[in-house]
Design an enzyme around this catalytic site. Structure first.
Site, PDB file in Angstrom:
ATOM      1  N   SER A 123       0.830  -1.207   0.000  1.00 23.98           N
ATOM      2  CA  SER A 123       0.000   0.000   0.000  1.00 23.98           C
ATOM      3  C   SER A 123       0.861   1.253   0.000  1.00 23.98           C
ATOM      4  CB  SER A 123      -0.886  -0.004   1.249  1.00 23.98           C
ATOM      5  OG  SER A 123      -1.452   1.254   1.505  1.00 23.98           O
ATOM      6  N   GLU A 125       0.340   3.545   1.842  1.00 23.37           N
ATOM      7  CA  GLU A 125       0.446   3.937   3.252  1.00 23.37           C
ATOM      8  C   GLU A 125       1.802   3.543   3.848  1.00 23.37           C
ATOM      9  OE1 GLU A 125      -1.659   5.648   5.331  1.00 23.37           O
ATOM     10  OE2 GLU A 125      -3.080   6.074   3.709  1.00 23.37           O
ATOM     11  N   TYR A 147      -2.142   0.539  10.511  1.00 27.38           N
ATOM     12  CA  TYR A 147      -2.339  -0.117   9.212  1.00 27.38           C
ATOM     13  C   TYR A 147      -1.052  -0.051   8.391  1.00 27.38           C
ATOM     14  CZ  TYR A 147      -3.954  -0.697   4.377  1.00 27.38           C
ATOM     15  OH  TYR A 147      -4.098  -1.098   3.068  1.00 27.38           O
TER      16      TYR A 147
END
Length: 322
Positions: A123, A125, A147
């Site tokens: 991701s 992220e 996360y």
């Protein structure tokens, strides 16, 4: 006929990937977690064409059993605790599923069918508080949520199994990708759904957090093709997948409300409860490697994506209102 196993097949990406692989002539099996509230809606139209198997990334033995039963040529791990805000409320669960769950799955593959090719859903992220703009495969990671931290672990354990055991294990560092199948708790779908409901007179306002946060948004259907392409290469590698364009949440609001003939400023309210404990201000992909090596590029533009989502929500809400 090649066989693919998709974990999280009943999510947005899983449903599009299943469709894509069926079109390619694959036999497709999908792992879903047993839940008191089943949501098979994204794959309802595929139920006769795929095999659904219950399993859980918490449970090593279930993963070994699934690998032995399916004997897949390719494994796509799309299962995760996928909602960033929830990861602060459930950080341990997020780590168990999105980090250690990947280790359990890799171990099941190593034990049962080490020749299978593995795709890990990484991701944007990972980059969090970005060290450089735009972000490439070589940009240092600086996650800003439980996360993101779990995804960093998952990314590196995938690299580790590739280098330790010679497994074909690849990670796609996908930037934000949306569609009409996106869950209503994600900001993009929250915006398009609210714009339609406001236009139809069943909602009066939309409350959001940081409107200045910028993301690289693309169409999920385009991005699952990149996942498949990663597993068709001679050697496994990691790839950044994105559009190369950043747009703010404010711009997304403006576009969505414009498509229903409204001015977002009349309806959007900034509410601090929707701010993250640690903000991620700007994510912007440099997908140059994917273009060069995979021959991949997105087909659907930002404005086309927003329009597609608004039109789908207009049809959905229209049906709900009868």
């Amino acid at each position: 006929m090649p066989t693919a196993l998709i974990t999280g097949i009943n999510g947005q990406d899983g449903s599009y990937l299943a469709e894509f692989l069926l079109e390619k002539g694959y036999a497709v099996a999908g792992m879903v977690r047993r839940s008191s509230t089943r949501n098979y809606e994204p794959i309802e139209h595929l139920q006769d064409d795929i095999e659904i198997i219950q399993g859980d990334l918490h449970d090593q033995s279930s993963l070994v059993d699934i690998m032995e039963r399916v004997q897949p040529d390719e494994v796509y791990n799309l299962a995760a605790q996928s909602f960033v805000p929830t990861s602060w409320n459930q950080p341990v669960l997020t780590g168990e599923v999105s980090a250690l769950g990947v280790t359990r799955l890799l171990e099941a593959i190593r034990l049962v069918k080490p020749a299978a090719r593995f795709y890990q859903a990484s991701s944007s992220e990972l980059f969090g508080k970005v060290r450089q703009v735009p972000q490439t495969e070589d940009t240092p990671f600086y996650p800003r949520s439980p996360y993101g931290v779990a995804k960093v672990y998952a990314h590196w354990i995938t690299v580790n199994y590739r280098e330790s055991y010679g497994m074909y294990a690849a990670s796609g560092i996908l930037f934000n990708h949306e569609s009409p199948r996106r869950g209503l708790d994600f900001v993009t779908r929250k915006i398009t759904h609210a714009a339609v409901r406001i236009r139809l007179g069943v909602q009066t306002e939309l409350r959001l957090g940081n409107l200045e946060a910028k993301r690289d948004w693309g169409y999920a259907r385009d991005y699952v093709e990149a996942m498949w392409l990663m597993l068709q290469q001679g050697e496994p590698d990691d790839f950044v997948i994105g559009s190369g364009e950043a747009h703010s949440v404010r711009e997304f609001c403006e576009a969505a409300f414009r498509h229903v003939g409204l001015n977002y400023e009349d309806y959007v309210v900034v509410d601090e409860q929707f701010y993250r404990p640690a903000e991620v201000d700007l994510l912007l992909a440099d997908p140059g490697k994917a273009r060069r090596v995979l021959g991949w590029q997105p087909r659907v533009s930002f404005d086309e994506l927003v329009q597609m989502m608004v039109e789908a929500d207009m049809a959905l809400v229209g049906r709900q209102l009868g």
